[in-house]
Design a protein around this motif. Structure first.
Motif, PDB file in Angstrom:
ATOM      1  N   LEU A 222      -4.349  14.766 -15.552  1.00 43.09           N
ATOM      2  CA  LEU A 222      -4.892  14.586 -14.195  1.00 43.09           C
ATOM      3  C   LEU A 222      -5.869  13.407 -14.172  1.00 43.09           C
ATOM      4  O   LEU A 222      -5.916  12.637 -13.207  1.00 43.09           O
ATOM      5  N   ILE A 223      -6.616  13.273 -15.246  1.00 44.51           N
ATOM      6  CA  ILE A 223      -7.603  12.175 -15.287  1.00 44.51           C
ATOM      7  C   ILE A 223      -6.861  10.835 -15.358  1.00 44.51           C
ATOM      8  O   ILE A 223      -7.180   9.896 -14.625  1.00 44.51           O
ATOM      9  N   LEU A 224      -5.859  10.776 -16.229  1.00 44.35           N
ATOM     10  CA  LEU A 224      -5.122   9.511 -16.358  1.00 44.35           C
ATOM     11  C   LEU A 224      -4.426   9.153 -15.050  1.00 44.35           C
ATOM     12  O   LEU A 224      -4.427   7.995 -14.622  1.00 44.35           O
ATOM     13  N   LYS A 225      -3.841  10.161 -14.390  1.00 38.65           N
ATOM     14  CA  LYS A 225      -3.156   9.881 -13.110  1.00 38.65           C
ATOM     15  C   LYS A 225      -4.172   9.390 -12.076  1.00 38.65           C
ATOM     16  O   LYS A 225      -3.880   8.493 -11.292  1.00 38.65           O
ATOM     17  N   THR A 226      -5.379   9.979 -12.100  1.00 39.50           N
ATOM     18  CA  THR A 226      -6.401   9.544 -11.129  1.00 39.50           C
ATOM     19  C   THR A 226      -6.851   8.119 -11.421  1.00 39.50           C
ATOM     20  O   THR A 226      -6.993   7.307 -10.496  1.00 39.50           O
ATOM     21  N   LEU A 227      -7.068   7.797 -12.704  1.00 36.90           N
ATOM     22  CA  LEU A 227      -7.470   6.418 -13.041  1.00 36.90           C
ATOM     23  C   LEU A 227      -6.381   5.444 -12.590  1.00 36.90           C
ATOM     24  O   LEU A 227      -6.671   4.393 -11.996  1.00 36.90           O
ATOM     25  N   ALA A 228      -5.141   5.817 -12.863  1.00 32.39           N
ATOM     26  CA  ALA A 228      -4.029   4.929 -12.491  1.00 32.39           C
ATOM     27  C   ALA A 228      -3.943   4.780 -10.971  1.00 32.39           C
ATOM     28  O   ALA A 228      -3.764   3.678 -10.449  1.00 32.39           O
ATOM     29  N   LEU A 229      -4.110   5.897 -10.264  1.00 34.53           N
ATOM     30  CA  LEU A 229      -4.027   5.825  -8.798  1.00 34.53           C
ATOM     31  C   LEU A 229      -5.209   5.027  -8.230  1.00 34.53           C
ATOM     32  O   LEU A 229      -5.059   4.260  -7.276  1.00 34.53           O
TER      33      LEU A 229
ATOM     34  N   SER B  80       0.831  -1.205   0.000  1.00 32.05           N
ATOM     35  CA  SER B  80       0.000   0.000   0.000  1.00 32.05           C
ATOM     36  C   SER B  80       0.867   1.257   0.000  1.00 32.05           C
ATOM     37  O   SER B  80       1.994   1.265   0.506  1.00 32.05           O
ATOM     38  N   LEU B  81       0.311   2.301  -0.594  1.00 28.62           N
ATOM     39  CA  LEU B  81       1.052   3.559  -0.731  1.00 28.62           C
ATOM     40  C   LEU B  81       0.602   4.523   0.358  1.00 28.62           C
ATOM     41  O   LEU B  81      -0.568   4.545   0.730  1.00 28.62           O
ATOM     42  N   ASP B  82       1.559   5.345   0.874  1.00 34.94           N
ATOM     43  CA  ASP B  82       1.115   6.336   1.860  1.00 34.94           C
ATOM     44  C   ASP B  82       0.722   7.635   1.140  1.00 34.94           C
ATOM     45  O   ASP B  82       0.905   7.784  -0.071  1.00 34.94           O
ATOM     46  N   LYS B  83       0.162   8.553   1.915  1.00 33.72           N
ATOM     47  CA  LYS B  83      -0.373   9.792   1.348  1.00 33.72           C
ATOM     48  C   LYS B  83       0.673  10.536   0.523  1.00 33.72           C
ATOM     49  O   LYS B  83       0.402  11.002  -0.581  1.00 33.72           O
ATOM     50  N   SER B  84       1.919  10.632   1.074  1.00 33.17           N
ATOM     51  CA  SER B  84       2.910  11.441   0.359  1.00 33.17           C
ATOM     52  C   SER B  84       3.279  10.784  -0.978  1.00 33.17           C
ATOM     53  O   SER B  84       3.526  11.467  -1.978  1.00 33.17           O
ATOM     54  N   GLU B  85       3.247   9.464  -1.022  1.00 32.78           N
ATOM     55  CA  GLU B  85       3.540   8.776  -2.283  1.00 32.78           C
ATOM     56  C   GLU B  85       2.407   8.998  -3.301  1.00 32.78           C
ATOM     57  O   GLU B  85       2.665   9.208  -4.491  1.00 32.78           O
TER      58      GLU B  85
ATOM     59  N   LEU C  19       2.634  10.889  -6.948  1.00 35.27           N
ATOM     60  CA  LEU C  19       2.157  10.340  -8.225  1.00 35.27           C
ATOM     61  C   LEU C  19       1.182  11.296  -8.906  1.00 35.27           C
ATOM     62  O   LEU C  19       1.271  11.521 -10.121  1.00 35.27           O
ATOM     63  N   LEU C  20       0.281  11.878  -8.115  1.00 31.15           N
ATOM     64  CA  LEU C  20      -0.705  12.778  -8.731  1.00 31.15           C
ATOM     65  C   LEU C  20      -0.066  14.067  -9.239  1.00 31.15           C
ATOM     66  O   LEU C  20      -0.615  14.728 -10.109  1.00 31.15           O
ATOM     67  N   SER C  21       1.090  14.426  -8.662  1.00 28.29           N
ATOM     68  CA  SER C  21       1.693  15.679  -9.144  1.00 28.29           C
ATOM     69  C   SER C  21       2.782  15.452 -10.192  1.00 28.29           C
ATOM     70  O   SER C  21       3.462  16.399 -10.585  1.00 28.29           O
ATOM     71  N   LEU C  22       2.908  14.223 -10.682  1.00 26.23           N
ATOM     72  CA  LEU C  22       3.920  13.969 -11.728  1.00 26.23           C
ATOM     73  C   LEU C  22       3.684  14.878 -12.933  1.00 26.23           C
ATOM     74  O   LEU C  22       2.535  15.093 -13.340  1.00 26.23           O
ATOM     75  N   LYS C  23       4.774  15.387 -13.489  1.00 20.67           N
ATOM     76  CA  LYS C  23       4.644  16.253 -14.671  1.00 20.67           C
ATOM     77  C   LYS C  23       5.417  15.680 -15.850  1.00 20.67           C
ATOM     78  O   LYS C  23       5.057  15.864 -16.994  1.00 20.67           O
ATOM     79  N   ASP C  24       6.498  14.987 -15.521  1.00 21.04           N
ATOM     80  CA  ASP C  24       7.357  14.459 -16.557  1.00 21.04           C
ATOM     81  C   ASP C  24       6.648  13.323 -17.308  1.00 21.04           C
ATOM     82  O   ASP C  24       6.098  12.405 -16.700  1.00 21.04           O
ATOM     83  N   LYS C  25       6.670  13.407 -18.648  1.00 20.52           N
ATOM     84  CA  LYS C  25       5.909  12.448 -19.462  1.00 20.52           C
ATOM     85  C   LYS C  25       6.373  11.006 -19.248  1.00 20.52           C
ATOM     86  O   LYS C  25       5.563  10.081 -19.168  1.00 20.52           O
ATOM     87  N   GLU C  26       7.708  10.829 -19.147  1.00 22.07           N
ATOM     88  CA  GLU C  26       8.210   9.460 -18.988  1.00 22.07           C
ATOM     89  C   GLU C  26       7.826   8.897 -17.625  1.00 22.07           C
ATOM     90  O   GLU C  26       7.450   7.730 -17.498  1.00 22.07           O
TER      91      GLU C  26
END
Ligand code: SAH
Length: 427
Positions: free
Chosen positions: A339-346, A103-108, A112-119
């Motif tokens: 943001l949508i893709l990061k949310t689906l992934a999270l 499981s991931l903690d809040k800071s992790e 992930l949600l604030s990632l900006k780099d495409k790779e």
């Protein structure tokens, strides 16, 4: 839809059935009488919806056998595509945790949600897709939605069919029109699951809704999801008795302050309470939130995902807020596709492993690549619009909805092409 594959009954333990799809086992709940081992059935959303004559099923399966394994291979290859090379070191330990099922903690999650780099994002999406593959293999579900009325007494600030939109032409489908749309979807296009949706329409009584659901269930073999807003637990229980088994009710946001800003005069607590009561009444739960509503933070989004998990939702629906010109939020901006893709992934990483995640029409409206990218970021479910074309423009929750002018045939063709290209099957 016509892309669905029959499964064979392998085990029966009361209502719990184990189905076999060319060696792949899936569980489903059965409410049909006289089901025996060896029978062939269609299942959708974890429920058996229809038994098929054995000869007919065998014939259908012959045409599927080869393609089934081929699709499986495509999905496996896509989900195990090699990782891109140069990587920001911060995210590697988090990705390892995802891959190990930790499981991931809040800071992790925030990272992930604030990632900006495409790779970095691609690496994150890939790990969510791997998880999806691990728990669902290449199974996906495709539901049809019929928007039966756009009347709404509510004043939600984001919604284009709320009572604020005085210039919108209102419609309410007659029961025979609803039945004929459902019948076309089920009989002609072999949809196995239909969502009936409406605004909170004071002109539609519980008795009328119940009789619509009962009539559809009497005439058609289909899994019914109801989405009529906060109609109360009495109404939901009556609809359950009539044969509805799923409810689509988003809590919209888990943040009570934000909720009171976008739905003034309404209480988040009572919306959540109704979702819990629906679960207790036996409903399969489809819920989630709007992403990108003004004032929402990444922390709120993490809480949204956790709330959907706590509500034990079988299907998660997170989609972008899209400003509608005739609402108080007209001047706001939609969120970024990422943001949508990061949310689906999270959601895939934090949610229940076996829950489905839908690529919403709102996301498809925001981005042409929504389905493809969403399906490669943890999502595995689609909804096609089965509402008669003449009504669709008036179900204007946000402008320029994707597929608004596409016939059902075109939508099915498109979806089937996409699912095939991704190696997914509708089981
Ligand atoms: N009365 C039903 C259906 C409402 S419309 C209910 O309350 O559940 C279905 C969903 O559309 C809503 O839950 C909301 O999340 C979404 N929606 C409404 N307005 C929107 C907008 N402007 N942008 C994106 N999604 C919107």
């Amino acid at each position: 839809m016509c892309y669905a594959i029959p499964g064979q009954v392998k085990e029966i333990e009361g209502k719990r059935i184990t189905l076999d799809y060319f060696g792949k086992q899936k569980k489903a709940i059965n409410e049909l009488n006289n089901l025996t081992i060896g029978d062939y059935v269609y299942a959708q959303a974890g429920y058996i919806v229809e038994k098929l004559p054995r000869d007919e099923a065998k014939e259908i399966l012959v045409s599927w056998r080869e393609i089934f394994f081929h699709l499986n291979d495509i999905d496996l290859k896509l989900s195990q595509s090699p990782q891109v090379k140069s990587v920001n070191s911060n995210i590697i330990p988090i990705i390892r945790k995802i891959e190990q099922g930790l499981s991931l903690d809040k800071s992790e999650c925030l990272e992930l949600l604030s990632l900006k780099d495409k790779e970095d994002m691609q690496i994150f999406f890939r790990s969510a897709n791997l998880l999806r593959q691990k728990f669902h293999q290449n199974a996906c579900c495709v539901h049809g939605i019929i928007e039966i009325s756009n009347h709404c007494r509510r004043n939600c600030y984001y919604c284009g069919i709320s009572c604020y939109n005085q210039s919108l032409k209102r419609y309410r489908m007659r029961s025979d029109e609803i039945l004929s749309a459902a019948s076309k979807a089920v009989k002609k296009y072999r949809f196995k699951a239909l969502v009936l949706q409406a605004g909170e329409d004071s002109g539609l009584s519980i008795e009328e809704l119940v009789s619509i659901v009962a009539e559809i269930k009497r005439k058609l073999s289909v899994f019914i999801v109801v989405s009529f807003g906060e109609i109360g637990i009495y109404g939901l229980r009556e609809l359950y008795k009539a044969g509805a088994r799923g409810i689509l009710l988003r809590f919209e946001t888990s943040n009570p302050l934000l909720y009171s800003r976008i739905c003034p005069g309404h209480s988040l607590d009572s919306r959540i309470k109704l979702i819990r009561e629906a679960k207790d009444a036996g409903y399969l739960i489809i819920t989630g939130s709007l992403l990108g509503i003004p004032g929402q933070t990444n922390n709120d989004i993490i809480n949204d995902i956790n709330l959907a998990k706590e509500l034990d939702a079988e299907m998660l629906s997170f989609g972008p807020f899209l400003p509608h010109p005739n609402t108080p939020l007209a001047k706001e901006l939609p969120p970024d596709e990422s943001l949508i893709l990061k949310t689906l992934a999270l959601a895939r990483c934090l949610g229940q492993p076996d829950s489905s995640i839908v690529v919403t029409t709102a996301f498809e409206t925001l981005s042409k690549e929504a389905r493809y990218n969403g399906f490669l970021s943890g999502a595995n479910s689609l909804m096609l619009n089965v509402t008669p074309l003449k009504y669709r423009p008036f179900y204007s929750i946000y402008p320029n909805r994707a597929h608004q002018n596409e016939s059902l045939e075109e939508q099915i063709e498109d979806a089937a092409l996409l699912l095939k290209s991704l190696g997914r099957v509708n089981i």
